[in-house]
Write a protein that holds these residues in place. Sequence first.
Motif, short mmCIF file in Angstrom:
data_model
loop_
_atom_site.label_atom_id
_atom_site.label_comp_id
_atom_site.label_asym_id
_atom_site.label_seq_id
_atom_site.Cartn_x
_atom_site.Cartn_y
_atom_site.Cartn_z
N LEU A 46 -86.29 7.79 91.72
CA LEU A 46 -87.78 7.45 91.45
C LEU A 46 -88.49 8.25 90.50
CD1 LEU A 46 -89.88 5.57 92.03
CD2 LEU A 46 -90.71 6.89 93.88
N ILE A 47 -87.96 9.64 90.49
CA ILE A 47 -88.83 10.59 89.58
C ILE A 47 -88.27 10.31 88.16
CG2 ILE A 47 -89.24 13.08 88.93
CD1 ILE A 47 -89.31 13.52 92.08
N SER A 48 -86.83 10.20 88.29
CA SER A 48 -86.40 9.84 87.04
C SER A 48 -86.93 8.73 86.32
CB SER A 48 -84.90 9.93 87.07
OG SER A 48 -84.08 9.53 85.96
N LEU A 49 -86.93 7.50 86.89
CA LEU A 49 -87.66 6.38 86.45
C LEU A 49 -89.12 6.42 85.93
CD1 LEU A 49 -85.95 3.84 88.78
CD2 LEU A 49 -85.20 4.27 86.47
N TYR A 51 -81.24 15.30 84.63
CA TYR A 51 -81.74 16.21 85.67
C TYR A 51 -82.17 15.89 87.00
CZ TYR A 51 -83.74 20.11 88.26
OH TYR A 51 -84.31 20.89 89.15
N PHE A 52 -82.96 14.90 87.00
CA PHE A 52 -83.69 14.51 88.26
C PHE A 52 -82.75 13.42 89.00
CE2 PHE A 52 -87.65 15.61 86.32
CZ PHE A 52 -88.21 16.15 87.54
N ILE A 53 -81.97 12.68 88.23
CA ILE A 53 -80.68 11.82 89.10
C ILE A 53 -79.91 12.97 89.50
CG2 ILE A 53 -78.74 10.53 88.31
CD1 ILE A 53 -80.61 8.97 86.00
N ARG A 54 -79.44 13.76 88.95
CA ARG A 54 -78.37 14.70 89.48
C ARG A 54 -78.95 15.42 90.87
NH1 ARG A 54 -75.80 17.73 84.38
NH2 ARG A 54 -74.34 15.98 83.81
N GLN A 55 -80.37 15.57 90.92
CA GLN A 55 -80.98 16.24 91.99
C GLN A 55 -81.19 14.93 93.22
OE1 GLN A 55 -81.49 19.49 92.23
NE2 GLN A 55 -80.46 19.30 90.46
N GLU A 56 -80.79 13.67 92.77
CA GLU A 56 -80.93 12.77 93.61
C GLU A 56 -82.16 11.99 93.82
OE1 GLU A 56 -78.65 13.50 97.19
OE2 GLU A 56 -76.69 13.67 96.14
N CYS A 114 -79.86 24.40 82.74
CA CYS A 114 -79.47 25.62 82.97
C CYS A 114 -79.57 26.17 84.25
CB CYS A 114 -80.17 26.63 81.81
SG CYS A 114 -79.50 26.41 80.23
N ASN A 115 -80.91 25.89 84.87
CA ASN A 115 -81.26 26.53 85.95
C ASN A 115 -80.55 25.81 87.18
OD1 ASN A 115 -82.82 28.42 87.48
ND2 ASN A 115 -84.35 26.69 88.18
N ALA A 116 -80.20 24.54 87.16
CA ALA A 116 -79.40 23.76 88.09
C ALA A 116 -77.96 24.21 88.34
CB ALA A 116 -79.58 22.22 87.92
N LYS A 117 -77.55 25.04 87.37
CA LYS A 117 -75.97 25.49 87.24
C LYS A 117 -76.19 26.73 87.88
CE LYS A 117 -74.55 23.22 83.05
NZ LYS A 117 -73.79 23.12 81.92
N VAL A 168 -86.54 13.56 76.90
CA VAL A 168 -86.91 12.55 78.09
C VAL A 168 -85.59 12.34 78.86
CG1 VAL A 168 -87.62 10.30 78.79
CG2 VAL A 168 -89.02 11.73 77.17
N LEU A 169 -84.56 11.97 78.34
CA LEU A 169 -83.30 11.52 78.81
C LEU A 169 -82.75 12.70 79.66
CD1 LEU A 169 -80.86 9.93 79.06
CD2 LEU A 169 -79.89 10.76 76.99
N LEU A 170 -82.73 14.14 79.06
CA LEU A 170 -82.30 15.37 79.82
C LEU A 170 -82.99 15.34 81.06
CD1 LEU A 170 -81.75 18.17 76.95
CD2 LEU A 170 -80.05 17.22 78.51
N MET A 171 -84.54 15.22 81.07
CA MET A 171 -85.02 15.75 82.24
C MET A 171 -84.71 14.71 83.25
SD MET A 171 -88.56 17.42 80.96
CE MET A 171 -89.17 16.18 79.70
N SER A 172 -84.72 13.42 82.75
CA SER A 172 -84.42 11.91 83.49
C SER A 172 -83.02 12.27 84.26
CB SER A 172 -84.15 10.96 83.16
OG SER A 172 -85.56 10.58 82.50
#
Length: 185
Positions: free
Chosen positions: A102-105, A94-99, A143-146, A88-92
């Motif tokens: 809200l999705i992360s929360l 990821y969404f923070i890095r994508q700005e 991995c996909n974001a890099k 869950v933390l990894l996905m959260s």
Amino acid sequence: MTERVKPDHIYRVLIAAATLLIATVFYYSFYPGIWAHDTRAMLTAAALGNFFTTQPPFLQLIFHVLLFFKVKIGIIFFLQVYLYWFAVLLMSIYFIRQEKLLISLLLLCVALLPTNIFLHWVVIKDVGFQAMLLLFFGLFAHCNAKQSHNFVGITILLLLALVIVLFRHNGFMVIPTIALSIALL
């Protein structure tokens, strides 16, 4: 001049702290967890070396190794709980890095829904399966974001995919989704 801390770094630290707190409270609230009936039966079969029951042979092999090293239920429960919340933390993050804060929360809130965690106090293969799937997609997102894909990340994804498929009899049903995900890398 002092260097300013980026807001996304602060959000990542806060989400990490909240996730760790939730996982720790959950772990200590339900420690050491309880064995599900079918998990207890798998342990008995593994202890006897009987790999011809209705349970997946790979999972029985894992239990056989755990029994060999005399691993207690509390350790398996620890892995189950913290693997789920790490995913869950990894996905959260990821969404923070994508700005997309809200999705992360919201992801953190969805992870807390009773329908997602109602069995988490029970040591059962279904919870481990769920946690590994979440971990796969969290690692996939990173991995996909890099821009450049590293060999280690993709190797870990492939190994995790293999474990997921072998972990349950119905694990083969996730093969198309996993294959598509890996192809998109």
